[in-house]
Write a protein that holds these residues in place. Structure first.
Motif, PDB file in Angstrom:
ATOM      1  N   TYR A 128       3.002   2.332   3.057  1.00 16.02           N
ATOM      2  CA  TYR A 128       2.195   2.728   4.209  1.00 16.02           C
ATOM      3  C   TYR A 128       1.496   1.501   4.762  1.00 16.02           C
ATOM      4  N   PRO A 129       1.443   1.303   6.102  1.00 19.61           N
ATOM      5  CA  PRO A 129       1.857   2.265   7.146  1.00 19.61           C
ATOM      6  C   PRO A 129       3.238   1.993   7.722  1.00 19.61           C
ATOM      7  N   GLY A 146      -3.583   3.061  -4.991  1.00 19.60           N
ATOM      8  CA  GLY A 146      -3.229   3.134  -3.583  1.00 19.60           C
ATOM      9  C   GLY A 146      -2.683   1.818  -3.062  1.00 19.60           C
ATOM     10  N   GLU A 147      -2.928   0.699  -3.763  1.00 19.29           N
ATOM     11  CA  GLU A 147      -2.413  -0.611  -3.337  1.00 19.29           C
ATOM     12  C   GLU A 147      -2.001  -1.403  -4.557  1.00 19.29           C
ATOM     13  N   ARG A 157       0.830  -1.190   0.000  1.00 19.36           N
ATOM     14  CA  ARG A 157       0.000   0.000   0.000  1.00 19.36           C
ATOM     15  C   ARG A 157       0.878   1.258   0.000  1.00 19.36           C
ATOM     16  N   LEU A 191       0.703   5.640   0.384  1.00 21.77           N
ATOM     17  CA  LEU A 191       0.009   6.891   0.686  1.00 21.77           C
ATOM     18  C   LEU A 191       0.849   7.995   0.043  1.00 21.77           C
ATOM     19  N   TYR A 192       0.345   8.560  -1.062  1.00 24.16           N
ATOM     20  CA  TYR A 192       1.183   9.426  -1.892  1.00 24.16           C
ATOM     21  C   TYR A 192       1.399  10.807  -1.281  1.00 24.16           C
ATOM     22  N   SER A 193       0.759  11.050  -0.143  1.00 28.95           N
ATOM     23  CA  SER A 193       1.130  12.270   0.588  1.00 28.95           C
ATOM     24  C   SER A 193       2.517  12.137   1.220  1.00 28.95           C
TER      25      SER A 193
END
Length: 233
Positions: free
Chosen positions: A217-218, A184-185, A159, A161-163
């Protein structure tokens, strides 16, 4: 009768006041005279000789001017006397005062600096069977678009998280970036997913290249980092 008594008392008081004033004035005058005793008025006549003047020393009113020849003769005589007493007036030798100058040497001509090698696309970063590729860079409107590709060759889904996407230029300044078209995944053993990373050109200014880093992530166990991506016009 009472009027005569009042008049007599008034005259007595007036006499006492006048007597007291006279006594005070006499006492003040005596004290001032005693204080100024020994003080003399300074002489105001410039032609009179001052106190402590020694007779016989320059008693004439007009100063005596010496001739230049007499002054030079006196100086020369004193110099000769000093030389005779052992004082040295010799000038330093010319060869002692001349500094030794190093012989000029021809400086070697600087060798031409090698031309830096510019890396070409694609730029690839791989960690734990996850692959990130920067396929190219192009400008569109007021943005710089990076064509990117993500592929998961591991047995576990990954996964993102592009932030957490970290972009900076070659001067170390952080840049704002937006990922578009990337999932996202990533499923396990997936094909490559393509997308873009959009960076405003107003933030680039005098930058020559940029760097990009992405983690999962995470747990953030991956480190997909690409450096030195050139900025094509």
């Amino acid at each position: 009768m009472r009027l005569n008594s009042t008049l007599a008392l008034s005259l007595l008081l007036l006499s006492l006041m006048l007597g007291a004033g006279f006594v005070s004035a006499a006492a003040g005058f005596a004290l001032g005279r005693q204080a100024l005793k020994g003080v003399r008025q300074p002489e105001a006549r410039p032609t009179k000789k001052p106190l402590g003047h020694r007779p016989g020393i320059n008693d004439s009113e007009t100063p005596i001017l010496l001739k230049e020849s007499e002054i030079l003769a006196t100086v020369l005589k004193r110099m000769q006397q000093g030389t005779a007493a052992g004082e040295s007036f010799t000038k330093p030798k010319a060869e002692e005062s001349v500094a030794v100058q190093p012989s000029p040497q021809s400086s070697p001509s600087p060798s031409p600096s090698p031309t830096p090698t510019v890396a070409s696309f694609p730029f690839v970063s791989e960690d734990k069977d996850v692959r990130l590729e920067i396929l190219g860079a192009r400008r569109q409107g007021g943005s710089l678009l990076l064509d990117v590709s993500l592929q998961n060759e591991s047995a576990q889904p990954i996964r993102f998280l592009y932030s957490f996407l970290d972009v900076s230029d070659n001067n170390g300044r952080p840049l704002s970036a937006i990922a578009e078209g990337l999932p996202g995944e990533l499923p396990p053993r997936s094909d490559a997913f393509k997308g873009t990373v959009r960076i405003p050109t107003a933030l680039l200014e005098d930058a020559q290249s940029i760097s990009l880093m992405l983690t999962n992530y995470p747990d953030q166990a991956l480190s997909l980092k690409v450096e030195g991506i050139p900025l094509n016009p």
